[in-house]
Motif scaffolding. Structure first.
Motif, PDB file in Angstrom:
ATOM      1  N   LEU A 140       0.871  -1.109  -0.014  1.00 24.98           N
ATOM      2  CA  LEU A 140       0.025  -0.123   0.045  1.00 24.98           C
ATOM      3  C   LEU A 140       0.987   1.280   0.009  1.00 24.98           C
ATOM      4  CD1 LEU A 140      -2.599  -0.866   2.600  1.00 24.98           C
ATOM      5  CD2 LEU A 140      -2.704  -1.519   0.140  1.00 24.98           C
ATOM      6  N   GLU A 141       0.439   2.242  -0.662  1.00 14.85           N
ATOM      7  CA  GLU A 141       1.055   3.516  -0.653  1.00 14.85           C
ATOM      8  C   GLU A 141       0.474   4.637   0.281  1.00 14.85           C
ATOM      9  OE1 GLU A 141       2.958   5.710  -1.502  1.00 14.85           O
ATOM     10  OE2 GLU A 141       4.562   4.607  -2.858  1.00 14.85           O
ATOM     11  N   THR A 142       1.306   5.537   1.088  1.00 16.23           N
ATOM     12  CA  THR A 142       0.740   6.554   1.808  1.00 16.23           C
ATOM     13  C   THR A 142       0.629   7.692   0.989  1.00 16.23           C
ATOM     14  OG1 THR A 142       3.043   6.596   2.535  1.00 16.23           O
ATOM     15  CG2 THR A 142       1.893   5.479   3.751  1.00 16.23           C
ATOM     16  N   THR A 143       1.435   7.799  -0.103  1.00 16.37           N
ATOM     17  CA  THR A 143       1.405   9.291  -0.737  1.00 16.37           C
ATOM     18  C   THR A 143       1.406   9.099  -2.106  1.00 16.37           C
ATOM     19  OG1 THR A 143       3.061  10.032   0.843  1.00 16.37           O
ATOM     20  CG2 THR A 143       2.782  11.313  -0.970  1.00 16.37           C
ATOM     21  N   TYR A 144       1.966   8.268  -3.095  1.00 14.26           N
ATOM     22  CA  TYR A 144       1.805   8.209  -4.193  1.00 14.26           C
ATOM     23  C   TYR A 144       1.030   6.796  -4.753  1.00 14.26           C
ATOM     24  CZ  TYR A 144       5.985  11.220  -4.005  1.00 14.26           C
ATOM     25  OH  TYR A 144       6.850  12.253  -3.821  1.00 14.26           O
ATOM     26  N   TYR A 145      -0.377   7.228  -4.965  1.00 14.66           N
ATOM     27  CA  TYR A 145      -1.013   6.165  -5.318  1.00 14.66           C
ATOM     28  C   TYR A 145      -2.160   6.889  -6.255  1.00 14.66           C
ATOM     29  CZ  TYR A 145      -4.029   8.141  -1.444  1.00 14.66           C
ATOM     30  OH  TYR A 145      -4.677   8.943  -0.701  1.00 14.66           O
ATOM     31  N   TYR A 146      -2.873   5.915  -6.966  1.00 13.60           N
ATOM     32  CA  TYR A 146      -3.771   6.290  -7.869  1.00 13.60           C
ATOM     33  C   TYR A 146      -5.270   5.964  -7.500  1.00 13.60           C
ATOM     34  CZ  TYR A 146      -6.381   6.908 -12.242  1.00 13.60           C
ATOM     35  OH  TYR A 146      -7.411   6.860 -13.289  1.00 13.60           O
ATOM     36  N   LYS A 147      -6.079   6.766  -6.741  1.00 11.29           N
ATOM     37  CA  LYS A 147      -7.596   6.674  -6.522  1.00 11.29           C
ATOM     38  C   LYS A 147      -7.619   6.050  -5.086  1.00 11.29           C
ATOM     39  CE  LYS A 147      -9.936   6.565 -10.903  1.00 11.29           C
ATOM     40  NZ  LYS A 147     -10.620   5.973 -11.901  1.00 11.29           N
ATOM     41  N   THR A 148      -6.988   4.836  -4.843  1.00 14.89           N
ATOM     42  CA  THR A 148      -6.970   4.266  -3.775  1.00 14.89           C
ATOM     43  C   THR A 148      -5.358   3.626  -3.295  1.00 14.89           C
ATOM     44  OG1 THR A 148      -7.448   1.914  -4.842  1.00 14.89           O
ATOM     45  CG2 THR A 148      -9.074   3.420  -3.892  1.00 14.89           C
ATOM     46  N   PRO A 149      -5.153   3.595  -2.007  1.00 10.01           N
ATOM     47  CA  PRO A 149      -3.691   3.216  -1.649  1.00 10.01           C
ATOM     48  C   PRO A 149      -3.206   1.827  -2.056  1.00 10.01           C
ATOM     49  CG  PRO A 149      -4.767   4.095   0.306  1.00 10.01           C
ATOM     50  CD  PRO A 149      -5.848   3.834  -0.942  1.00 10.01           C
ATOM     51  N   GLU A 150      -4.050   1.017  -2.535  1.00  8.81           N
ATOM     52  CA  GLU A 150      -3.562  -0.280  -3.239  1.00  8.81           C
ATOM     53  C   GLU A 150      -3.280  -0.080  -4.661  1.00  8.81           C
ATOM     54  OE1 GLU A 150      -8.097  -0.601  -2.971  1.00  8.81           O
ATOM     55  OE2 GLU A 150      -6.380  -0.067  -1.485  1.00  8.81           O
ATOM     56  N   ILE A 151      -3.399   0.922  -5.282  1.00 10.72           N
ATOM     57  CA  ILE A 151      -3.038   1.008  -6.525  1.00 10.72           C
ATOM     58  C   ILE A 151      -1.897   2.076  -6.726  1.00 10.72           C
ATOM     59  CG2 ILE A 151      -3.937   1.993  -8.995  1.00 10.72           C
ATOM     60  CD1 ILE A 151      -6.554   1.442  -8.106  1.00 10.72           C
ATOM     61  N   ILE A 152      -0.608   1.634  -6.504  1.00 14.97           N
ATOM     62  CA  ILE A 152       0.581   2.456  -6.187  1.00 14.97           C
ATOM     63  C   ILE A 152       1.016   3.025  -7.532  1.00 14.97           C
ATOM     64  CG2 ILE A 152       0.969   1.044  -4.252  1.00 14.97           C
ATOM     65  CD1 ILE A 152       3.193  -0.460  -5.895  1.00 14.97           C
ATOM     66  N   MET A 153       1.963   3.852  -7.479  1.00 14.81           N
ATOM     67  CA  MET A 153       2.635   4.649  -8.422  1.00 14.81           C
ATOM     68  C   MET A 153       4.141   4.725  -8.241  1.00 14.81           C
ATOM     69  SD  MET A 153      -0.146   7.748  -9.109  1.00 14.81           S
ATOM     70  CE  MET A 153       0.988   8.654 -10.411  1.00 14.81           C
ATOM     71  N   LEU A 154       4.871   4.654  -9.074  1.00 16.07           N
ATOM     72  CA  LEU A 154       6.403   4.825  -9.019  1.00 16.07           C
ATOM     73  C   LEU A 154       6.821   5.205 -10.345  1.00 16.07           C
ATOM     74  CD1 LEU A 154       7.424   1.014  -9.684  1.00 16.07           C
ATOM     75  CD2 LEU A 154       5.065   1.405  -9.369  1.00 16.07           C
ATOM     76  N   ASN A 155       8.201   5.449 -10.188  1.00 16.70           N
ATOM     77  CA  ASN A 155       8.798   6.043 -11.286  1.00 16.70           C
ATOM     78  C   ASN A 155       9.281   4.732 -12.377  1.00 16.70           C
ATOM     79  OD1 ASN A 155       8.839   8.695 -11.107  1.00 16.70           O
ATOM     80  ND2 ASN A 155      10.624   8.773  -9.712  1.00 16.70           N
ATOM     81  N   SER A 156       9.267   5.135 -13.746  1.00 14.77           N
ATOM     82  CA  SER A 156       9.551   4.360 -14.819  1.00 14.77           C
ATOM     83  C   SER A 156      11.194   3.976 -14.719  1.00 14.77           C
ATOM     84  CB  SER A 156       9.194   4.763 -16.175  1.00 14.77           C
ATOM     85  OG  SER A 156       9.580   3.750 -17.085  1.00 14.77           O
ATOM     86  N   PRO A 157      11.986   2.959 -14.724  1.00 14.39           N
ATOM     87  CA  PRO A 157      13.402   3.145 -14.880  1.00 14.39           C
ATOM     88  C   PRO A 157      13.877   3.412 -16.011  1.00 14.39           C
ATOM     89  CG  PRO A 157      12.328   0.768 -14.814  1.00 14.39           C
ATOM     90  CD  PRO A 157      11.340   1.724 -14.784  1.00 14.39           C
TER      91      PRO A 157
END
Length: 428
Positions: A140-157
């Motif tokens: 789960l995400e606390t800051t970088y998420y999309y709509k809900t905390p279980e939809i996490i966002m991260l940088n592309s490598p």
């Protein structure tokens, strides 16, 4: 000598019984177990155009010059894939057998690229056999998420200012490195993510620490490459339509690690549960089920055992519960006429026995001739009566009577009715 009479002789009847019993076992036992009653196509399929499908990814591969194919019956085609091709495994509901895992691993060691979108079930087991272990808890995400905390966002490598999106991702808790396998690089979340170990979907600040967690890995294994991403929905249509760079990352990895003359991408879809009403479902769940089970020694043993039991039990069951033979059935099975000669096993006509002649005479005397005689007498009687004397109901009654087999009582009642009809209007 004709082949058909020989095959259907008593000598070969046990063989046909065993074949029929085997088909019945498949229809009654195996086929219902393989039928999927759902009507929607399975998720993570290239033919699924719904949000959970991967049709966009397939279209972009074709636009990029790749040829795409998929497995429906079994994983057998993987053995024949070119070494420079790519195999993509996303989700699934049927477990992989050891022989199938060895075939996939052999494809990797020869130089193939395998992309595994794991998360739960068969793909997790497959990832573990390749040395990648996933956590049982989701991230789960606390800051970088999309709509809900279980939809996490991260940088592309691979691209700056491009975000990846993963739904219910899991942590790669351990990645094995040894003489044949080396990790090239990993994919990690922001340091604001945490592992929901108690699975309450709530951040427990005291016991659940935020940190950067690994959610993907790229491994060099033998001459090939393994990519494991801990979310089966990583390449779905809905994430692509929202503008995330998941598919761009996959296209980059395929182009970089599958260099060669063969630009082929194969989607492993034989382990999905297809609706039985679709073409894929009928192929996968009927013939595909036979292929899957035919490679299991225990199933073969049980199938042979059941066939043998039925082969020996069925004749005794028939003898014990054989229905009583009626008089008409007894005669009809033994009648003989010159219009239908009797033949032996090799097709040679034979003469009737004394018993067959006697029974045939009984049949013609008491079953066949009276019926024709009754119809003849009624027809003659009707020919002497004017048609105007019949009512519509009587016309319909006699039309039906001429098409039925009549007994003596019915014939007499109809004949007396015709006499009464004939008398109508005689004394006017």
């Amino acid at each position: 000598m004709k082949l058909t009479p020989v095959l259907f002789s008593k000598k070969y009847s046990p063989l046909f019984q065993m074949l029929i019993q085997t088909l019945l076992i498949f229809l009654v036992i195996i086929l219902p177990l393989s039928i999927n009653i759902t009507s929607e196509p399975p998720p993570y399929s290239i033919n699924n155009t719904h949000p959970g499908g991967m049709s966009y990814f397939n279209s972009l591969l074709l636009e990029s010059g790749y040829n795409t194919t998929r497995t429906i019956l079994s994983t057998d085609p993987i053995i024949k894939l070119p070494e420079s091709s790519t195999l993509i495994i996303a989700g699934g509901s049927k477990n992989y057998r050891d022989s199938e895992i060895l075939a996939i691993d052999g494809f990797i060691l020869r130089g193939g690229l395998v992309v595994i979108l794991a998360g739960s079930g068969p793909t997790n087991i497959l990832a573990q056999r390749l040395g990648v272990f996933l956590s049982s808890s989701t991230i789960l995400e606390t800051t970088y998420y999309y709509k809900t905390p279980e939809i996490i966002m991260l940088n592309s490598p691979i691209e700056t200012n491009t975000s990846l999106c993963m739904i219910e991702a899991r942590e790669l808790s351990y990645v094995v490195e040894n003489s044949i396998q080396t990790e090239l690089f990993g994919i990690h979340t922001y340091n604001t993510a945490f592992l929901d170990e108690n699975q309450d979907r709530i951040w427990d600040i005291d016991s659940e620490n935020t940190e950067s967690l690994q959610v993907g890995t790229v491994l060099r294994r033998g001459l090939g490459v393994v990519v494991v991403i801990s979310s089966p929905s990583f390449l779905t249509n809905d994430l692509y339509s929202q503008g995330f760079g998941n598919i761009n990352l996959a296209l980059y990895l395929i182009g970089y690690y599958s260099s060669g003359e063969e630009s082929l991408v194969c989607f492993e879809e034989s382990h999905k549960r297809w609706p039985f009403s679709t073409t894929e479902g009928m192929i996968n769940q009927s013939y595909g089920t036979i292929i899957l089970l035919s490679k299991t020694q225990l199933f073969i043993f049980l199938l042979v055992l059941i066939v043998l039991i039925l082969y020996y039990v069925t004749p005794r069951f028939r003898e014990r519960f054989k229905p009583k033979e009626t008089y008409k059935k007894f005669l009809s099975d033994r009648i003989w006429s010159r219009e239908r000669e009797l033949y032996d096993t090799f097709g040679t006509p034979i003469k009737p026995t004394i018993e067959e002649q006697f029974l045939s005479n009984l049949y013609f005397q008491y079953e066949l001739y009276p019926q024709k005689a009754y119809h003849y007498y009624l027809t003659k009687k009707v020919s002497y009566i004017q048609l105007e004397k019949f009512t519509d109901e009587e016309k319909e009654l006699f039309e039906i009577a001429f098409t039925r087999k009549l007994d003596q009582q019915t014939f007499l009642s109809l004949f007396r009715m015709l006499e009464e009809i004939q008398k109508r209007g005689r004394f006017k």
